[in-house]
Design a protein around this motif. Structure first.
Motif, PDB file in Angstrom:
ATOM      1  N   HIS A 189       0.832  -1.209   0.000  1.00  0.00           N
ATOM      2  CA  HIS A 189       0.000   0.000   0.000  1.00  0.00           C
ATOM      3  C   HIS A 189       0.867   1.260   0.000  1.00  0.00           C
ATOM      4  CE1 HIS A 189      -3.678   2.244   0.598  1.00  0.00           C
ATOM      5  NE2 HIS A 189      -3.027   2.964   1.511  1.00  0.00           N
ATOM      6  N   ILE A 190       1.902   1.262   0.805  1.00  0.00           N
ATOM      7  CA  ILE A 190       2.804   2.413   0.856  1.00  0.00           C
ATOM      8  C   ILE A 190       3.479   2.625  -0.494  1.00  0.00           C
ATOM      9  CG2 ILE A 190       4.977   3.238   1.854  1.00  0.00           C
ATOM     10  CD1 ILE A 190       4.030   1.929   4.506  1.00  0.00           C
ATOM     11  N   LEU A 191       3.951   1.557  -1.110  1.00  0.00           N
ATOM     12  CA  LEU A 191       4.588   1.676  -2.429  1.00  0.00           C
ATOM     13  C   LEU A 191       3.634   2.230  -3.477  1.00  0.00           C
ATOM     14  CD1 LEU A 191       6.783  -1.519  -2.868  1.00  0.00           C
ATOM     15  CD2 LEU A 191       7.540   0.846  -2.816  1.00  0.00           C
ATOM     16  N   ALA A 192       2.418   1.721  -3.492  1.00  0.00           N
ATOM     17  CA  ALA A 192       1.451   2.195  -4.487  1.00  0.00           C
ATOM     18  C   ALA A 192       1.150   3.673  -4.294  1.00  0.00           C
ATOM     19  CB  ALA A 192       0.159   1.374  -4.392  1.00  0.00           C
ATOM     20  N   ASN A 193       1.038   4.100  -3.046  1.00  0.00           N
ATOM     21  CA  ASN A 193       0.726   5.502  -2.791  1.00  0.00           C
ATOM     22  C   ASN A 193       1.917   6.412  -3.058  1.00  0.00           C
ATOM     23  OD1 ASN A 193      -2.096   6.005  -1.656  1.00  0.00           O
ATOM     24  ND2 ASN A 193      -1.461   4.130  -0.664  1.00  0.00           N
ATOM     25  N   LEU A 194       3.110   5.984  -2.705  1.00  0.00           N
ATOM     26  CA  LEU A 194       4.286   6.817  -2.934  1.00  0.00           C
ATOM     27  C   LEU A 194       4.633   6.922  -4.419  1.00  0.00           C
ATOM     28  CD1 LEU A 194       6.731   5.831  -0.046  1.00  0.00           C
ATOM     29  CD2 LEU A 194       5.450   7.955  -0.322  1.00  0.00           C
ATOM     30  N   LEU A 195       4.566   5.798  -5.112  1.00  0.00           N
ATOM     31  CA  LEU A 195       4.955   5.794  -6.518  1.00  0.00           C
ATOM     32  C   LEU A 195       3.832   6.252  -7.442  1.00  0.00           C
ATOM     33  CD1 LEU A 195       7.014   2.493  -6.557  1.00  0.00           C
ATOM     34  CD2 LEU A 195       7.861   4.838  -6.397  1.00  0.00           C
ATOM     35  N   GLY A 196       2.596   6.198  -6.964  1.00  0.00           N
ATOM     36  CA  GLY A 196       1.457   6.628  -7.768  1.00  0.00           C
ATOM     37  C   GLY A 196       1.312   8.134  -7.845  1.00  0.00           C
ATOM     38  N   GLY A 197       1.986   8.825  -6.962  1.00  0.00           N
ATOM     39  CA  GLY A 197       1.888  10.278  -6.975  1.00  0.00           C
ATOM     40  C   GLY A 197       0.775  10.766  -6.078  1.00  0.00           C
ATOM     41  N   CYS A 198       0.443  12.014  -6.246  1.00  0.00           N
ATOM     42  CA  CYS A 198      -0.543  12.653  -5.379  1.00  0.00           C
ATOM     43  C   CYS A 198      -1.729  13.117  -6.205  1.00  0.00           C
ATOM     44  CB  CYS A 198       0.106  13.837  -4.675  1.00  0.00           C
ATOM     45  SG  CYS A 198      -0.954  14.637  -3.500  1.00  0.00           S
ATOM     46  N   THR A 199      -2.910  12.707  -5.799  1.00  0.00           N
ATOM     47  CA  THR A 199      -4.133  13.164  -6.434  1.00  0.00           C
ATOM     48  C   THR A 199      -4.730  14.228  -5.534  1.00  0.00           C
ATOM     49  OG1 THR A 199      -4.486  10.971  -7.357  1.00  0.00           O
ATOM     50  CG2 THR A 199      -6.374  12.451  -7.321  1.00  0.00           C
ATOM     51  N   ASN A 200      -4.674  15.470  -5.986  1.00  0.00           N
ATOM     52  CA  ASN A 200      -5.148  16.552  -5.124  1.00  0.00           C
ATOM     53  C   ASN A 200      -6.422  17.167  -5.687  1.00  0.00           C
ATOM     54  OD1 ASN A 200      -3.784  17.557  -7.280  1.00  0.00           O
ATOM     55  ND2 ASN A 200      -2.673  19.128  -6.168  1.00  0.00           N
ATOM     56  N   ILE A 201      -7.529  16.731  -5.127  1.00  0.00           N
ATOM     57  CA  ILE A 201      -8.842  17.300  -5.424  1.00  0.00           C
ATOM     58  C   ILE A 201      -9.441  17.658  -4.073  1.00  0.00           C
ATOM     59  CG2 ILE A 201     -11.147  16.835  -6.300  1.00  0.00           C
ATOM     60  CD1 ILE A 201      -9.902  15.024  -8.381  1.00  0.00           C
ATOM     61  N   CYS A 202      -9.738  18.931  -3.895  1.00  0.00           N
ATOM     62  CA  CYS A 202     -10.158  19.394  -2.569  1.00  0.00           C
ATOM     63  C   CYS A 202     -11.657  19.584  -2.419  1.00  0.00           C
ATOM     64  CB  CYS A 202      -9.449  20.709  -2.236  1.00  0.00           C
ATOM     65  SG  CYS A 202      -7.661  20.522  -2.185  1.00  0.00           S
ATOM     66  N   SER A 203     -12.378  19.713  -3.500  1.00  0.00           N
ATOM     67  CA  SER A 203     -13.805  19.990  -3.374  1.00  0.00           C
ATOM     68  C   SER A 203     -14.603  19.191  -4.397  1.00  0.00           C
ATOM     69  CB  SER A 203     -14.072  21.482  -3.561  1.00  0.00           C
ATOM     70  OG  SER A 203     -13.795  21.854  -4.896  1.00  0.00           O
ATOM     71  N   GLN A 204     -15.903  19.169  -4.199  1.00  0.00           N
ATOM     72  CA  GLN A 204     -16.804  18.481  -5.124  1.00  0.00           C
ATOM     73  C   GLN A 204     -16.754  19.148  -6.494  1.00  0.00           C
ATOM     74  OE1 GLN A 204     -18.574  15.743  -4.418  1.00  0.00           O
ATOM     75  NE2 GLN A 204     -19.677  15.621  -6.329  1.00  0.00           N
ATOM     76  N   GLU A 205     -16.622  20.446  -6.506  1.00  0.00           N
ATOM     77  CA  GLU A 205     -16.570  21.187  -7.775  1.00  0.00           C
ATOM     78  C   GLU A 205     -15.322  20.819  -8.570  1.00  0.00           C
ATOM     79  OE1 GLU A 205     -15.856  25.782  -8.875  1.00  0.00           O
ATOM     80  OE2 GLU A 205     -17.558  25.414  -7.534  1.00  0.00           O
ATOM     81  N   GLU A 206     -14.193  20.715  -7.887  1.00  0.00           N
ATOM     82  CA  GLU A 206     -12.955  20.305  -8.560  1.00  0.00           C
ATOM     83  C   GLU A 206     -13.076  18.881  -9.083  1.00  0.00           C
ATOM     84  OE1 GLU A 206      -9.299  20.795  -6.432  1.00  0.00           O
ATOM     85  OE2 GLU A 206      -9.901  22.765  -5.690  1.00  0.00           O
ATOM     86  N   PHE A 207     -13.732  18.022  -8.323  1.00  0.00           N
ATOM     87  CA  PHE A 207     -13.909  16.634  -8.737  1.00  0.00           C
ATOM     88  C   PHE A 207     -14.742  16.552 -10.021  1.00  0.00           C
ATOM     89  CE2 PHE A 207     -16.209  12.555  -8.588  1.00  0.00           C
ATOM     90  CZ  PHE A 207     -15.129  11.687  -8.602  1.00  0.00           C
ATOM     91  N   GLN A 208     -15.797  17.346 -10.098  1.00  0.00           N
ATOM     92  CA  GLN A 208     -16.658  17.317 -11.285  1.00  0.00           C
ATOM     93  C   GLN A 208     -15.956  17.893 -12.503  1.00  0.00           C
ATOM     94  OE1 GLN A 208     -20.159  19.322  -9.860  1.00  0.00           O
ATOM     95  NE2 GLN A 208     -20.980  17.473  -8.909  1.00  0.00           N
ATOM     96  N   LYS A 209     -15.050  18.841 -12.301  1.00  0.00           N
ATOM     97  CA  LYS A 209     -14.323  19.449 -13.416  1.00  0.00           C
ATOM     98  C   LYS A 209     -13.089  18.641 -13.832  1.00  0.00           C
ATOM     99  CE  LYS A 209     -15.622  24.224 -12.477  1.00  0.00           C
ATOM    100  NZ  LYS A 209     -15.135  25.560 -12.079  1.00  0.00           N
ATOM    101  N   ALA A 210     -12.674  17.711 -12.998  1.00  0.00           N
ATOM    102  CA  ALA A 210     -11.471  16.929 -13.282  1.00  0.00           C
ATOM    103  C   ALA A 210     -11.715  15.968 -14.444  1.00  0.00           C
ATOM    104  CB  ALA A 210     -11.059  16.146 -12.043  1.00  0.00           C
ATOM    105  N   SER A 211     -10.623  15.554 -15.055  1.00  0.00           N
ATOM    106  CA  SER A 211     -10.711  14.594 -16.158  1.00  0.00           C
ATOM    107  C   SER A 211     -11.192  13.243 -15.620  1.00  0.00           C
ATOM    108  CB  SER A 211      -9.341  14.436 -16.814  1.00  0.00           C
ATOM    109  OG  SER A 211      -8.456  13.788 -15.926  1.00  0.00           O
ATOM    110  N   PRO A 212     -11.784  12.415 -16.489  1.00  0.00           N
ATOM    111  CA  PRO A 212     -12.236  11.087 -16.049  1.00  0.00           C
ATOM    112  C   PRO A 212     -11.098  10.242 -15.474  1.00  0.00           C
ATOM    113  CG  PRO A 212     -13.177  11.600 -18.183  1.00  0.00           C
ATOM    114  CD  PRO A 212     -12.197  12.700 -17.869  1.00  0.00           C
ATOM    115  N   ASN A 213      -9.901  10.411 -16.016  1.00  0.00           N
ATOM    116  CA  ASN A 213      -8.754   9.665 -15.512  1.00  0.00           C
ATOM    117  C   ASN A 213      -8.433  10.065 -14.076  1.00  0.00           C
ATOM    118  OD1 ASN A 213      -7.275   7.576 -16.448  1.00  0.00           O
ATOM    119  ND2 ASN A 213      -5.670   8.822 -17.374  1.00  0.00           N
TER     120      ASN A 213
END
Length: 159
Positions: free
Chosen positions: A66-90
């Motif tokens: 779990h630690i490896l997947a999170n460290l190597l996967g990078g950081c997904t920074n979405i702080c609000s519902q509005e940002e989530f809706q505007k974000a790409s499907p990926n």
């Protein structure tokens, strides 16, 4: 080169989770081989050192994967519902997989730890049955690998 590194990271995470899952299931089998006396929902049993060690290794491998997947996967920074809706499907998929990996980690690691602690040598006592915690934790390790790989692939594709 980056694709080869990504494939190797995914294989490493899957391998660690699969080994953790197999060890969790083997720990359950070792636990079932010790002497026990059962009366309704109460059970008296001797702890299994093999189940304790296998459960401990499985929990450790799950945590490291779990630690490896999170460290190597990078950081997904979405702080609000509005940002989530505007974000790409990926990016939305990446966040959903990240949340699922944390939930699966919490439940799977809890199951493995409860099953492991019940096999500690100092816990030879009678009480409620603790059946199938190790095997359920082991099965959740397999599920964890699927969501970790999905998270890693979707998170690195958005970068």
């Amino acid at each position: 080169m980056a694709k080869i590194m990504g494939v190797l990271v995914c294989l490493l995470i899957v391998a660690m989770d699969v080994v953790a899952g197999i060890l969790g299931i083997k720990a359950e089998a070792a636990q079932n081989q010790v002497k026990h006396l059962r009366l309704w929902i109460f059970e008296c049993k001797e702890p299994s050192h093999d189940a304790f060690m296998l459960g401990l290794i499985a929990a450790t491998l799950l945590g490291i994967a779990h630690i490896l997947a999170n460290l190597l996967g990078g950081c997904t920074n979405i702080c609000s519902q509005e940002e989530f809706q505007k974000a790409s499907p990926n990016k939305q998929l990446s966040l959903a997989c990240l949340i699922f990996t944390w939930v699966i980690l919490a439940v799977g690691l809890s199951m493995l730890v409860i099953g492991t602690i019940s096999n500690n040598k100092s816990r030879a006592n009678c009480g409620f049955t603790h059946h199938h915690f190790l095997s359920i934790g082991g099965i959740l390790c397999f599920v964890h690998s699927l969501f970790c790989v999905a998270y890693y692939v979707s998170a690195t594709a958005t970068q």
